[in-house]
Each structure stands twice: as structure tokens, then as C-alpha cells.
Motif scaffolding. Structure first.
Motif, short mmCIF file in Angstrom:
data_model
loop_
_atom_site.label_atom_id
_atom_site.label_comp_id
_atom_site.label_asym_id
_atom_site.label_seq_id
_atom_site.Cartn_x
_atom_site.Cartn_y
_atom_site.Cartn_z
N HIS A 22 -17.03 -6.50 16.14
CA HIS A 22 -16.40 -5.50 16.04
C HIS A 22 -14.43 -5.26 15.50
O HIS A 22 -13.99 -6.84 15.78
N GLY A 23 -14.23 -4.66 15.04
CA GLY A 23 -12.93 -4.68 14.18
C GLY A 23 -13.16 -5.34 12.71
O GLY A 23 -12.23 -5.35 11.47
N GLU A 66 -13.84 4.74 5.25
CA GLU A 66 -12.29 4.21 4.54
C GLU A 66 -13.15 2.77 3.91
O GLU A 66 -12.34 2.50 2.68
N ARG A 69 -12.43 4.90 1.05
CA ARG A 69 -11.22 4.25 -0.32
C ARG A 69 -10.91 3.19 -0.53
O ARG A 69 -9.39 3.10 -1.40
N ALA A 73 -9.10 1.76 -3.81
CA ALA A 73 -7.51 2.07 -4.26
C ALA A 73 -7.81 0.29 -4.70
O ALA A 73 -7.29 -0.01 -5.88
N LEU A 161 2.76 -14.35 -4.53
CA LEU A 161 2.22 -13.42 -3.60
C LEU A 161 1.73 -12.39 -4.32
O LEU A 161 0.67 -11.68 -4.34
N LEU A 166 -1.82 -8.20 -7.05
CA LEU A 166 -1.68 -7.80 -8.68
C LEU A 166 -2.83 -7.88 -9.47
O LEU A 166 -4.07 -6.90 -9.98
N ARG A 169 -6.30 -7.28 -8.61
CA ARG A 169 -6.86 -5.72 -8.86
C ARG A 169 -6.84 -5.11 -10.15
O ARG A 169 -7.12 -4.34 -10.41
N GLU B 66 -6.49 8.23 6.83
CA GLU B 66 -6.34 7.92 5.48
C GLU B 66 -5.18 8.02 4.83
O GLU B 66 -4.64 7.30 3.58
N ARG B 69 -3.83 4.29 4.88
CA ARG B 69 -4.29 3.83 3.62
C ARG B 69 -4.33 4.16 2.65
O ARG B 69 -3.61 2.34 2.27
N ALA B 73 -2.41 0.96 0.32
CA ALA B 73 -2.06 0.53 -0.70
C ALA B 73 -1.26 0.84 -2.57
O ALA B 73 -1.11 0.05 -2.50
N PRO B 81 -4.35 -5.49 11.54
CA PRO B 81 -5.49 -4.81 12.87
C PRO B 81 -5.07 -4.57 14.16
O PRO B 81 -4.59 -5.68 14.60
N HIS B 82 -5.22 -3.57 14.77
CA HIS B 82 -5.68 -3.52 16.45
C HIS B 82 -3.89 -3.43 16.68
O HIS B 82 -3.33 -3.37 17.17
N ARG B 93 12.28 -13.06 -0.95
CA ARG B 93 11.30 -13.79 -2.08
C ARG B 93 10.11 -12.21 -2.09
O ARG B 93 9.67 -12.40 -3.82
N GLU B 97 9.87 -11.60 -6.24
CA GLU B 97 8.22 -11.31 -7.35
C GLU B 97 7.91 -10.04 -7.65
O GLU B 97 7.38 -10.23 -9.51
N ILE B 101 7.23 -9.75 -12.02
CA ILE B 101 6.54 -9.05 -12.97
C ILE B 101 6.98 -7.46 -13.50
O ILE B 101 6.29 -6.90 -14.27
N LEU B 166 0.69 1.37 -12.56
CA LEU B 166 0.98 0.35 -11.67
C LEU B 166 2.68 -0.46 -12.07
O LEU B 166 3.00 -0.58 -11.18
N ARG B 169 3.40 1.79 -9.37
CA ARG B 169 3.52 1.24 -7.67
C ARG B 169 4.47 -0.40 -7.06
O ARG B 169 5.39 -0.17 -6.75
#
Lengths: 234, 234
Positions: A22-23, A66, A69, A73, A161, A166, A169, B66, B69, B73, B81-82, B93, B97, B101, B166, B169
Motif C-alpha cells: 500500500h502506498g 496518476e 501523469r 511529466a 541537486l 533536471l 528529465r 491531478e 501533481r 511537476a 506521501p501521506h 541552496r 542551484e 542552471i 525548461l 520551469r
DNA sequence: TCTCTCAATATTGTCCTACAATCGTCCTAC
DNA sequence: GTAGGACGATTGTAGGACAATATTGAGAGA
């Protein structure tokens, strides 16, 4: 047999072997689909129909949607309203554009890596790139792994990071999946040599050289990939 | 009054005025939340609870999830999560960063723009950047618009769709850093001058100069933004 | 008084079903 | 042969339900 059942069979056999905890349902689906796409089991243009996926993974539409999606992304699939998702097919233009961006990012990473002064990270880098010094010839699959590991090691040493995120992606894996069959022994050997040259510059703390060599490495890779795309079109 | 109702009141009043057409629900929610975040109505760290949003927008949880989400992105919110979603708070930082970029990406764009040889696009560029030649002093808000338009014009001339995506974003989070109040007349005037310098290099088809000047422009901007963050922390 | 454990609560993750809206296609009428 | 409409397949959204997890606060123990 229903349409959905036929499509399902066509893709990957009966159904998922081990349902996730789960999760982790969504992550599980994403992983499977990502693997299928990058391994070529799902060809560019393949449709990803929600009802197929619900039966294949034995989950409801929520997690499936999901997962789609997230893959959207990540740029692995394309999603059109009321028309569903299909595995992304990179155009020549997209590949060219992505490489231009990637060149700059990796050059930046190489520069930062060469300038990094944290002992432990440099040690980690040295350890991580050992495979590039192996003398044995590589097959394409081995090289792809070595290549991914090398570039990731540079990113790790660069310690940015956001850049690492990036870069992930930018679809190098997807590009490779689509033009991967161009990795002849000659191409492959040249790449390994270039990796060593970049690594040397980084180890020498020579930012300019590291950046320039990484740039040259990727420019050649881009040329190879684009030549392959042009060939295919013809 | 329920917790949810209280939170809802706290954010934006009763509820959405005009529900969207079918198929546009998610986009509608994304737009509203994006505006709220970028306008500061939703402060970094604010929680975005699904049940609040369902009642605020009078939609079901599907589209809300959605929308969250997509905002994740885009880097506008963080999702655990949760634990749900909160408006992203950029660390010093992360800002550093991201600027590293962005400098490379914009420098690349400037280089490509200077090398662009399509008549219509060059004409469009010239038309789009006219505001930077205005003599009247700008207020910060005007400048931010002019700045966005200028950088977008460079991107358009560079004609790299992936890069443009890009860059969008990379920019959004920086707006969130709320550097608006460091834009003193002096800073602002310097920026306008730098824009003109970049534009001149592009119009002269001088890739190297365009790239270098753009880089210098953004390096200064990064310094300003980071100084702002450091001040706030103190 | 402080800390730790544990139950109550709030919230998210997932499933299910149902229906509306839309796209693509085929089929008919002109 | 083309325009238009009917139909099937599929996605978009609603709403309710329950499981799983994080958070919080109260009470027990030190």
C-alpha cells in the motif's frame, strides 16, 4: 475476447506478478511502464489505454491515471485530452533540441565537478567511475549502463541537486532507446576514451578542460544519434 | 465550523465563482492555485489539503489530486506521501542551484538567438523588446513584466521549444523567492541597461557577446536574489 | 516536571461504480 | 464523393467507502 484483453496480451502477457505494498501502487506502475518503454517493449506511438492498464496491474483507474501523469511529466509519454496517452516518439527536432540543452547541463556539471573540493565526494567519484578504465570491449548494453553511471557520477560530484533532477528529465535514456542500435564497436570505444578524458580533467581539478571535453563528448554523441535518425527517415 | 471550513475562509473566501467547462477542470484549478502562489496569497509552507480544495472549487478529489501533481511537476509545491502538499519554500541552496542552471540555459538561448537567421522571428524579436528602450523610469512591477517579456523574446528567437519549456520551469520558483522588494531604482536601471546590451549583441548576430552578456546579467541578478534571501534569514 | 507510549484524529492512498463528455469511425443520405 | 449524424470506445469527473499513515494530544511512568 475483448479489445482490451487482446491489447493486454499484445503488450506483456497475463498480468503483473507481484502487487505492491500500500502506498507504492503508483510507483510500481510507473516503474513497470518506464522499463517497458525504455527497453523497447512498448514502442513509440503505442497507446496506453487506462482500462488495459487497470486489468494488467489489477488496480483501479486512480493509480493508473496518476502513473500516466507522472510519465507525462517525465516526458516518456504524451497525453492528449480525451484521446489518451501514447508512448512518446521523439522527433529529430526534439532530439536536437534536447541535446543542445543536455550539452550545456553536462558541461556545467563537469565544471562544477572539477571544482568540487569535498574529499568524500571525490573519493566516491573515483570509485564510481572505475568501470570506464576496464580494457575489455563492451557490448552496447554494458556501455549504456557504464555511460549512465559515469554521467551520474559526474552529477553527484557536481553536487547540484536541481541539476541532477533536471538532467534526468532530458530523456537521454529515451533517445538511446530510440536510436540505441547505432552503437558500433568504434563509436563505443570512442565514447569510452572520451569518458576517460573527461574524468582526467575532473580529477585534475581542471574545470575548463572538463567542461570542454564533456561538451565535445556530447556533441559527438548528438551527431551520432541525429545521423541515425536521418538514416531511419530515409 | 469545521477545520476545513476555517482553512478555506483563511485562504480565499467562499468558493470559486465560475466553474469550468468539462475537460478543463484540472487546468482551472491549476491556474487558480498557480496564481495564488505566485501572487503570494498562498505563502510558502501553506498546506494544500485535498478536502479544502474540493470544497473551495466544488470538484471531486480526482481533479484536485491531478492539479496538485501538475503543480508538483512545475516545482511550485512539494508533495510528501501521506502528508500532503505544501507550497514550496526554496532554500538558499536551491535558489543558488537553480540560478546556476538558469544562467547556462539563458546563455545558450542568447547564443542561439544571435545565430538565428529567420527573418520573421528576428522581426518579431525586435518588436517584442521595444519596451526595454523606453526612457521613463520603471516601477518594480513594470520591470518584472518587461523582464519576463524580454527573456521570453530571446527564447522565442532561439527557437528551441524544449529550452523554452525548461526556462519557464526555472523561472517560476525564482518569482516565488519574492525578490520584488530588492528592486531599487539603481538595481532596476542596471538591469535595463544589461537587457539593452544583450539585445544589441543579438541584433549584431554576435553569439559570443550575447551569451557572455546574458550570463553577466543573470549572475548579477542571482547575486541580488541571494543577498535578499540572506537578509531575510538574518 | 519531563518524557514516552498509545489512542484519537486528520489526511492521504486506493478502490469501486456510475455517468457525462468527447473523439474517431462508420454509415447513411444527398 | 462529401456532408452530416449515429455509434462505440475511451477519457473526464463525481461521490462514497475503506485502508493506511502521520500528527497530535492526553495520560502513564520516570
Amino acid at each position: 475476447m475483448s479489445n482490451a484483453a487482446i491489447r493486454q496480451r499484445a503488450i506483456t502477457g497475463p498480468r503483473a506478478p507481484v502487487p505492491p505494498a500500500h502506498g507504492a501502487t503508483v510507483a510500481f506502475i510507473v516503474e513497470r511502464l518506464r522499463d517497458d518503454i525504455l527497453a523497447g517493449r512498448l514502442q513509440p506511438g503505442s497507446r496506453l489505454v487506462e482500462s488495459d492498464l487497470t486489468s494488467r496491474f489489477a488496480v483501479s483507474r486512480g493509480p493508473v491515471r496518476e502513473a500516466l501523469r507522472r510519465l507525462t511529466a517525465d516526458g516518456l509519454i504524451e497525453h492528449w485530452p480525451h484521446r489518451g496517452a501514447v508512448v512518446r516518439r521523439l522527433t529529430e527536432r526534439e532530439i536536437r533540441e534536447l541535446f543542445l540543452i543536455r550539452i550545456e547541463m553536462e558541461a556545467l556539471a563537469a565544471r562544477l565537478a572539477a571544482a568540487a573540493d569535498a574529499f568524500e565526494r571525490r573519493a566516491g567519484f573515483v570509485a564510481a567511475i572505475q568501470p570506464i578504465y576496464a580494457d575489455a570491449p563492451r557490448n552496447p548494453c554494458e556501455y549504456l549502463k557504464e555511460n549512465a553511471a559515469f554521467h551520474d557520477a559526474v552529477m553527484a560530484l557536481a553536487d547540484n541537486l536541481q541539476l541532477r533532477d533536471l538532467a534526468a528529465r532530458l530523456q537521454l535514456p529515451l533517445i538511446m532507446a530510440q536510436v540505441g542500435d547505432v552503437l558500433t564497436p568504434a563509436v563505443l570505444n570512442a565514447s569510452v576514451q572520451e569518458h576517460r578524458a573527461v574524468a582526467q580533467a575532473i580529477l585534475d581539478c581542471n574545470s575548463e578542460a572538463a567542461s570542454a571535453r564533456m561538451r565535445a563528448h556530447l556533441e559527438r554523441a548528438a551527431a551520432v544519434a541525429l545521423r541515425r535518425v536521418a538514416e531511419r527517415k530515409a
